[in-house]
Write a protein that holds these residues in place. Structure first.
Motif, PDB file in Angstrom:
ATOM      1  N   GLU A  15      65.792 -11.099  74.044  1.00  0.00           N
ATOM      2  CA  GLU A  15      64.759 -11.869  73.271  1.00  0.00           C
ATOM      3  C   GLU A  15      63.288 -11.087  73.334  1.00  0.00           C
ATOM      4  OE1 GLU A  15      62.861 -16.480  73.057  1.00  0.00           O
ATOM      5  OE2 GLU A  15      64.091 -15.718  74.777  1.00  0.00           O
ATOM      6  N   ARG A  16      62.826 -11.075  72.088  1.00  0.00           N
ATOM      7  CA  ARG A  16      61.423 -10.315  71.798  1.00  0.00           C
ATOM      8  C   ARG A  16      60.718 -11.151  70.849  1.00  0.00           C
ATOM      9  NH1 ARG A  16      61.880  -4.387  70.723  1.00  0.00           N
ATOM     10  NH2 ARG A  16      62.190  -4.126  73.212  1.00  0.00           N
ATOM     11  N   GLY A  17      59.306 -11.337  70.964  1.00  0.00           N
ATOM     12  CA  GLY A  17      58.581 -11.948  69.897  1.00  0.00           C
ATOM     13  C   GLY A  17      58.435 -13.673  69.834  1.00  0.00           C
ATOM     14  N   GLU A  18      57.430 -13.835  69.164  1.00  0.00           N
ATOM     15  CA  GLU A  18      57.382 -15.107  68.721  1.00  0.00           C
ATOM     16  C   GLU A  18      57.468 -15.513  67.417  1.00  0.00           C
ATOM     17  OE1 GLU A  18      53.938 -16.459  70.902  1.00  0.00           O
ATOM     18  OE2 GLU A  18      54.551 -15.764  72.769  1.00  0.00           O
ATOM     19  N   GLY A  19      57.668 -16.802  67.083  1.00  0.00           N
ATOM     20  CA  GLY A  19      57.709 -17.268  65.596  1.00  0.00           C
ATOM     21  C   GLY A  19      59.175 -17.722  65.182  1.00  0.00           C
ATOM     22  N   THR A  20      59.368 -17.506  63.785  1.00  0.00           N
ATOM     23  CA  THR A  20      60.643 -17.832  63.291  1.00  0.00           C
ATOM     24  C   THR A  20      61.659 -17.152  63.988  1.00  0.00           C
ATOM     25  OG1 THR A  20      59.608 -18.198  61.200  1.00  0.00           O
ATOM     26  CG2 THR A  20      62.077 -18.174  61.231  1.00  0.00           C
ATOM     27  N   PRO A  21      62.715 -17.872  64.415  1.00  0.00           N
ATOM     28  CA  PRO A  21      63.850 -17.161  65.415  1.00  0.00           C
ATOM     29  C   PRO A  21      64.689 -16.561  64.187  1.00  0.00           C
ATOM     30  CG  PRO A  21      64.126 -19.535  65.467  1.00  0.00           C
ATOM     31  CD  PRO A  21      63.079 -19.385  64.588  1.00  0.00           C
ATOM     32  N   ILE A  22      65.100 -15.177  64.595  1.00  0.00           N
ATOM     33  CA  ILE A  22      66.182 -14.471  63.946  1.00  0.00           C
ATOM     34  C   ILE A  22      67.346 -14.440  65.043  1.00  0.00           C
ATOM     35  CG2 ILE A  22      67.020 -12.333  62.829  1.00  0.00           C
ATOM     36  CD1 ILE A  22      64.152 -11.920  61.909  1.00  0.00           C
ATOM     37  N   PRO A  43      59.286  -8.728  65.593  1.00  0.00           N
ATOM     38  CA  PRO A  43      58.399  -9.188  66.434  1.00  0.00           C
ATOM     39  C   PRO A  43      57.104  -9.247  65.862  1.00  0.00           C
ATOM     40  CG  PRO A  43      60.159  -8.496  67.587  1.00  0.00           C
ATOM     41  CD  PRO A  43      60.472  -8.057  66.377  1.00  0.00           C
ATOM     42  N   PRO A  44      56.709  -7.972  65.544  1.00  0.00           N
ATOM     43  CA  PRO A  44      55.208  -7.955  65.082  1.00  0.00           C
ATOM     44  C   PRO A  44      54.655  -8.788  63.695  1.00  0.00           C
ATOM     45  CG  PRO A  44      55.817  -5.646  65.792  1.00  0.00           C
ATOM     46  CD  PRO A  44      57.203  -6.542  65.700  1.00  0.00           C
ATOM     47  N   ILE A  50      66.372 -12.760  68.794  1.00  0.00           N
ATOM     48  CA  ILE A  50      67.356 -13.209  69.685  1.00  0.00           C
ATOM     49  C   ILE A  50      68.755 -12.478  69.794  1.00  0.00           C
ATOM     50  CG2 ILE A  50      67.943 -15.086  71.170  1.00  0.00           C
ATOM     51  CD1 ILE A  50      65.675 -16.797  70.097  1.00  0.00           C
ATOM     52  N   ILE A  51      68.978 -11.695  70.479  1.00  0.00           N
ATOM     53  CA  ILE A  51      70.412 -11.304  70.323  1.00  0.00           C
ATOM     54  C   ILE A  51      71.425 -11.584  71.535  1.00  0.00           C
ATOM     55  CG2 ILE A  51      71.814  -9.270  69.592  1.00  0.00           C
ATOM     56  CD1 ILE A  51      69.310  -7.874  69.472  1.00  0.00           C
ATOM     57  N   PRO A  52      72.281 -13.077  71.139  1.00  0.00           N
ATOM     58  CA  PRO A  52      72.945 -13.303  72.499  1.00  0.00           C
ATOM     59  C   PRO A  52      74.218 -12.403  72.603  1.00  0.00           C
ATOM     60  CG  PRO A  52      73.459 -14.643  70.572  1.00  0.00           C
ATOM     61  CD  PRO A  52      72.459 -13.708  70.236  1.00  0.00           C
ATOM     62  N   GLU A  53      74.742 -12.121  73.810  1.00  0.00           N
ATOM     63  CA  GLU A  53      76.184 -11.498  73.836  1.00  0.00           C
ATOM     64  C   GLU A  53      77.363 -12.500  73.778  1.00  0.00           C
ATOM     65  OE1 GLU A  53      76.251  -9.805  77.961  1.00  0.00           O
ATOM     66  OE2 GLU A  53      75.531  -7.920  77.142  1.00  0.00           O
ATOM     67  N   LEU A  54      77.996 -12.137  72.635  1.00  0.00           N
ATOM     68  CA  LEU A  54      79.046 -13.115  72.305  1.00  0.00           C
ATOM     69  C   LEU A  54      80.151 -12.728  73.377  1.00  0.00           C
ATOM     70  CD1 LEU A  54      79.053 -12.533  68.548  1.00  0.00           C
ATOM     71  CD2 LEU A  54      78.051 -14.376  69.759  1.00  0.00           C
ATOM     72  N   PRO A  55      80.855 -13.978  73.774  1.00  0.00           N
ATOM     73  CA  PRO A  55      81.990 -13.633  74.991  1.00  0.00           C
ATOM     74  C   PRO A  55      83.227 -13.344  74.219  1.00  0.00           C
ATOM     75  CG  PRO A  55      81.659 -16.117  74.305  1.00  0.00           C
ATOM     76  CD  PRO A  55      80.639 -15.377  73.648  1.00  0.00           C
ATOM     77  N   VAL A  85      66.789 -21.658  62.089  1.00  0.00           N
ATOM     78  CA  VAL A  85      67.094 -20.306  62.673  1.00  0.00           C
ATOM     79  C   VAL A  85      67.660 -19.445  61.361  1.00  0.00           C
ATOM     80  CG1 VAL A  85      67.645 -21.136  64.803  1.00  0.00           C
ATOM     81  CG2 VAL A  85      69.612 -20.455  63.179  1.00  0.00           C
ATOM     82  N   ILE A  86      67.199 -18.166  61.399  1.00  0.00           N
ATOM     83  CA  ILE A  86      67.855 -17.209  60.589  1.00  0.00           C
ATOM     84  C   ILE A  86      69.084 -16.556  61.335  1.00  0.00           C
ATOM     85  CG2 ILE A  86      67.456 -15.091  59.358  1.00  0.00           C
ATOM     86  CD1 ILE A  86      64.375 -16.049  59.348  1.00  0.00           C
TER      87      ILE A  86
END
Length: 254
Positions: A15-22, A43-44, A50-55, A85-86
């Motif tokens: 996760e990095r940044g703040e604002g609208t989630p991608i 992020p800037p 946000i990048i989740p690790e898919l199981p 979310v995007i």
């Protein structure tokens, strides 16, 4: 990027940044680092990447399918208490994003797909790499990109290790069959969420006509091409990919 992962319960993510989630959804053979360009650029600009690790290799074999992963993404969104979310997905990740958008349209503000499976039955690998044959695996890996040099030794080694791991190989084949079963051709016309389609003109895995069909069937979609580009546009041409996506988001007020 892997040294910056957070772990909360069953979820591991970057996760990095703040604002609208991608929320970025990686492909079957795609690591989180494939999206370094996106993770650095947005992020800037006021986005939270946000990048989740898919199981992919951790689920019971009977649950190793596209729908299970789409449900997993929704549970992750709920866990993070996110809304609007995007979703951004490449290859299998695009397919998961499409199904997640179909099942849970109320949480998805926009969808971005590049080299996505979901329409083209060969997208998940009609001739899966032979176990133990590293030269063959290298050729298959190079075929993913317009510039074969993008298929580094590290990428080839990672694919080689996967296809020589029986547990991973079985699940990879299960996912491939699931992706073919979950063809979304009939679902797309009923999906009204805005969709940005960014495609490599020289994509050998999901050819350009697949992007055109997505564009024709999705009611609210925009299609952008990147020349001299294969199956993973965000890796091969990260600057152009980010430029196109950011312009689309600004135009749509997202």
């Amino acid at each position: 990027m892997t040294d910056q992962l957070k772990k909360e319960g069953k979820f591991t993510y970057f996760e990095r940044g703040e604002g609208t989630p991608i929320i970025i959804l990686h492909g079957l053979m795609g690591g989180l680092s494939n999206f370094d360009g996106v993770a650095n650029f947005f992020p800037p600009k006021g986005y939270r990447v946000i990048i989740p690790e898919l199981p992919i290799y951790d689920m019971p074999i009977l649950k190793t399918n596209v729908k299970t992963f789409a449900t997993y993404v929704k549970k992750f969104i709920d866990h993070k208490e996110l809304k609007d979310v995007i979703l951004l997905g490449n290859s299998l990740g695009g397919h998961i994003g499409l199904l997640c958008t179909k099942l849970y349209p109320e949480v998805v503000k926009a969808l971005v797909i590049t080299g996505s499976s979901g329409l083209y039955e060969s997208a998940m690998g009609e001739s899966y790499p032979k176990r133990g044959d590293k030269d063959y695996i290298r050729k298959k890996a190079e075929n993913v990109f317009y510039d074969p040099k993008i298929a580094t030794d590290e990428i080839v080694e990672e694919v080689y290790a996967t296809v020589n791991d029986r547990n991973k190989l079985i699940r990879t084949l299960s996912i491939a069959k699931s992706a073919i079963r979950h063809n979304m051709g009939k679902d797309l016309p009923n999906m009204s969420n805005p969709v940005c389609i960014i495609w490599g003109k020289q994509d050998n895995v999901t050819p350009p006509e697949v992007a055109v069909e997505f564009h024709e069937k999705l009611p609210d979609s925009s299609l952008y091409w990147i020349d001299k580009c294969g199956h993973a546009a965000m890796m091969e041409h990260p600057d152009k990919f980010n430029e196109l996506l950011y312009a689309w988001l600004v135009e749509r007020g997202i």
